[in-house]
Design an enzyme around this catalytic site. Sequence first.
Site, mmCIF file in Angstrom:
data_model
loop_
_atom_site.group_PDB
_atom_site.id
_atom_site.type_symbol
_atom_site.label_atom_id
_atom_site.label_comp_id
_atom_site.label_asym_id
_atom_site.label_seq_id
_atom_site.Cartn_x
_atom_site.Cartn_y
_atom_site.Cartn_z
ATOM 1 N N CYS A 28 -40.154 22.809 -7.979
ATOM 2 C CA CYS A 28 -39.289 22.224 -6.975
ATOM 3 C C CYS A 28 -39.787 20.811 -6.644
ATOM 4 C CB CYS A 28 -39.377 23.169 -5.787
ATOM 5 S SG CYS A 28 -38.249 22.786 -4.576
ATOM 6 N N ASP A 60 -47.175 19.635 -7.979
ATOM 7 C CA ASP A 60 -46.667 19.258 -9.311
ATOM 8 C C ASP A 60 -47.748 18.548 -10.125
ATOM 9 O OD1 ASP A 60 -46.455 17.142 -7.429
ATOM 10 O OD2 ASP A 60 -44.746 16.233 -8.453
ATOM 11 N N THR A 64 -39.202 11.759 -8.917
ATOM 12 C CA THR A 64 -38.818 11.008 -7.719
ATOM 13 C C THR A 64 -39.821 9.866 -7.510
ATOM 14 O OG1 THR A 64 -38.027 13.070 -6.792
ATOM 15 C CG2 THR A 64 -38.328 11.237 -5.253
HETATM 16 N N1 LIG Z 1 -31.020 7.541 -18.695
HETATM 17 C C1 LIG Z 1 -31.177 8.125 -17.528
HETATM 18 N N2 LIG Z 1 -30.796 7.470 -16.392
HETATM 19 C C2 LIG Z 1 -30.961 8.036 -15.184
HETATM 20 N N3 LIG Z 1 -31.522 9.226 -14.994
HETATM 21 C C3 LIG Z 1 -31.923 9.911 -16.067
HETATM 22 C C4 LIG Z 1 -31.795 9.409 -17.388
HETATM 23 N N4 LIG Z 1 -32.319 10.313 -18.251
HETATM 24 C C5 LIG Z 1 -32.749 11.355 -17.493
HETATM 25 N N5 LIG Z 1 -32.511 11.090 -16.197
HETATM 26 C C6 LIG Z 1 -32.795 11.883 -15.023
HETATM 27 O O1 LIG Z 1 -34.113 12.286 -15.035
HETATM 28 C C7 LIG Z 1 -34.185 13.374 -14.144
HETATM 29 C C8 LIG Z 1 -35.098 14.400 -14.663
HETATM 30 O O2 LIG Z 1 -36.339 14.003 -14.271
HETATM 31 P P1 LIG Z 1 -37.362 14.935 -13.589
HETATM 32 O O3 LIG Z 1 -36.891 16.319 -13.535
HETATM 33 O O4 LIG Z 1 -38.618 14.637 -14.265
HETATM 34 O O5 LIG Z 1 -37.433 14.301 -12.156
HETATM 35 P P2 LIG Z 1 -36.482 14.394 -10.900
HETATM 36 O O6 LIG Z 1 -35.743 15.638 -10.924
HETATM 37 O O7 LIG Z 1 -35.699 13.113 -10.804
HETATM 38 O O8 LIG Z 1 -37.582 14.324 -9.778
HETATM 39 P P3 LIG Z 1 -38.388 15.484 -9.036
HETATM 40 O O9 LIG Z 1 -39.004 16.340 -10.088
HETATM 41 O O10 LIG Z 1 -39.379 14.698 -8.260
HETATM 42 O O11 LIG Z 1 -37.360 16.188 -8.231
HETATM 43 C C9 LIG Z 1 -32.814 13.957 -13.954
HETATM 44 O O12 LIG Z 1 -32.389 13.784 -12.627
HETATM 45 C C10 LIG Z 1 -31.987 13.160 -14.918
HETATM 46 O O13 LIG Z 1 -30.712 12.922 -14.386
HETATM 47 C C1 LIG Z 2 -46.205 12.278 -5.281
HETATM 48 C C2 LIG Z 2 -45.222 13.421 -5.308
HETATM 49 C C3 LIG Z 2 -44.073 13.167 -4.353
HETATM 50 C C4 LIG Z 2 -44.654 13.477 -6.744
HETATM 51 O O1 LIG Z 2 -43.763 14.518 -6.886
HETATM 52 C C5 LIG Z 2 -45.925 14.763 -5.001
HETATM 53 O O2 LIG Z 2 -46.902 15.022 -5.956
HETATM 54 C C6 LIG Z 2 -46.547 14.780 -3.630
HETATM 55 O O3 LIG Z 2 -45.862 14.955 -2.657
HETATM 56 N N1 LIG Z 2 -47.902 14.600 -3.572
HETATM 57 C C7 LIG Z 2 -48.693 14.659 -2.366
HETATM 58 C C8 LIG Z 2 -49.754 13.599 -2.316
HETATM 59 C C9 LIG Z 2 -50.716 13.584 -3.490
HETATM 60 O O4 LIG Z 2 -50.431 14.089 -4.567
HETATM 61 O O5 LIG Z 2 -51.817 13.019 -3.325
#
Ligand SMILES: Nc1ncnc2c1ncn2[C@@H]1O[C@H](COP(=O)(O)OP(=O)(O)OP(=O)(O)O)[C@@H](O)[C@H]1O
Ligand SMILES: CC(C)(CO)[C@@H](O)C(=O)NCCC(=O)O
Length: 259
Positions: free
Chosen positions: A7, A109, A132
């Site tokens: 998540c 993560d 993110t």
């Molecule tokens: N070319 C692209 N442009 C924009 N987004 C992209 C592209 N290729 C993949 N993605 C995005 O990358 C994301 C997948 O990344 P990942 O799961 O690693 O991180 P996240 O979901 O954005 O972040 P978190 O894990 O912090 O919630 C998806 O949201 C997907 O839409």
């Molecule tokens: C940096 C993020 C937001 C990346 O997902 C996450 O790993 C997080 O909330 N970390 C807490 C702070 C740290 O990792 O030191």
Amino acid sequence: MLLAIDCGNTNTVFSIWDGKEFLCTLRTSTHHARTADAYFTWFSTLINHYGIKPDITDVIISSTVPRVVFNLRVFADRFFGCRPMVVGKPECLLPHAPRVDPGTQVGPDRLVNTAGAFDRHGGDLIVVDFGTATTFDVVAHDGAYVGGGIAPGVNLSLEALHMAAAALPHVDVTKPPKVIGTNTVDCMQSGVFWGYVGLVNGICARIRAEYERPMRIIGTGGLAPLFAQGEMLFDEIDDDLTMHGLTVIHDHNKKAEAQ
Ligand SMILES: Nc1ncnc2c1ncn2[C@@H]1O[C@H](COP(=O)(O)OP(=O)(O)OP(=O)(O)O)[C@@H](O)[C@H]1O
Ligand SMILES: CC(C)(CO)[C@@H](O)C(=O)NCCC(=O)O
Ligand SMILES: [K+]
């Protein structure tokens, strides 16, 4: 079978692990108000669609958003009759304890990426995860997380530009045709794409200089393949590193329980 849940602040990913392979991977947006029943409706619809009939006995959760864990625990208990392991809780053991400043709550993560990366690639690594946030996790020779870096994520930077500047549109990240953009969108993409190539290169070079041992760089997260087109940023791309790490941590706890 194991249901592994990763998540993040933007997206939540569920994968079913049968002990040998992942049977499917399902993605939804992260939303703390989603109830256990809502998770199950979504989950059962998709696994029916894929024709999978999993026998889930175990659930492991890594969540960077503490508030979502409550409903995911109810989900695991109500629909699979199990108490999930939650990475970062004291009762969930890690293969290697992190070495960081006292009181630091390392993102789960990053701990999971560390466990997954050490299992697949050994020690002395930098794991770069494009979520993110763009995170840099340093995995020591013995598999411990020993620190790293946190930078704003790529999509977050583009969104911030759009939000703060009236004349800048919402754009998706892509590799622009040239570095010198000749229209607004190409200029934004050039700034962000080549900016992140520079950021990743720069931080990895400085980590390597400070660490004083040869290190390999592993790229993961949705945007790693895109950035690999920029330059030789990574020694390897490993797109299911977080999910793999969850299976490693689950396995480690099962073995410890059996002893
Ligand atoms: N070319 C692209 N442009 C924009 N987004 C992209 C592209 N290729 C993949 N993605 C995005 O990358 C994301 C997948 O990344 P990942 O799961 O690693 O991180 P996240 O979901 O954005 O972040 P978190 O894990 O912090 O919630 C998806 O949201 C997907 O839409
Ligand atoms: C940096 C993020 C937001 C990346 O997902 C996450 O790993 C997080 O909330 N970390 C807490 C702070 C740290 O990792 O030191
Ligand atoms: K992620």
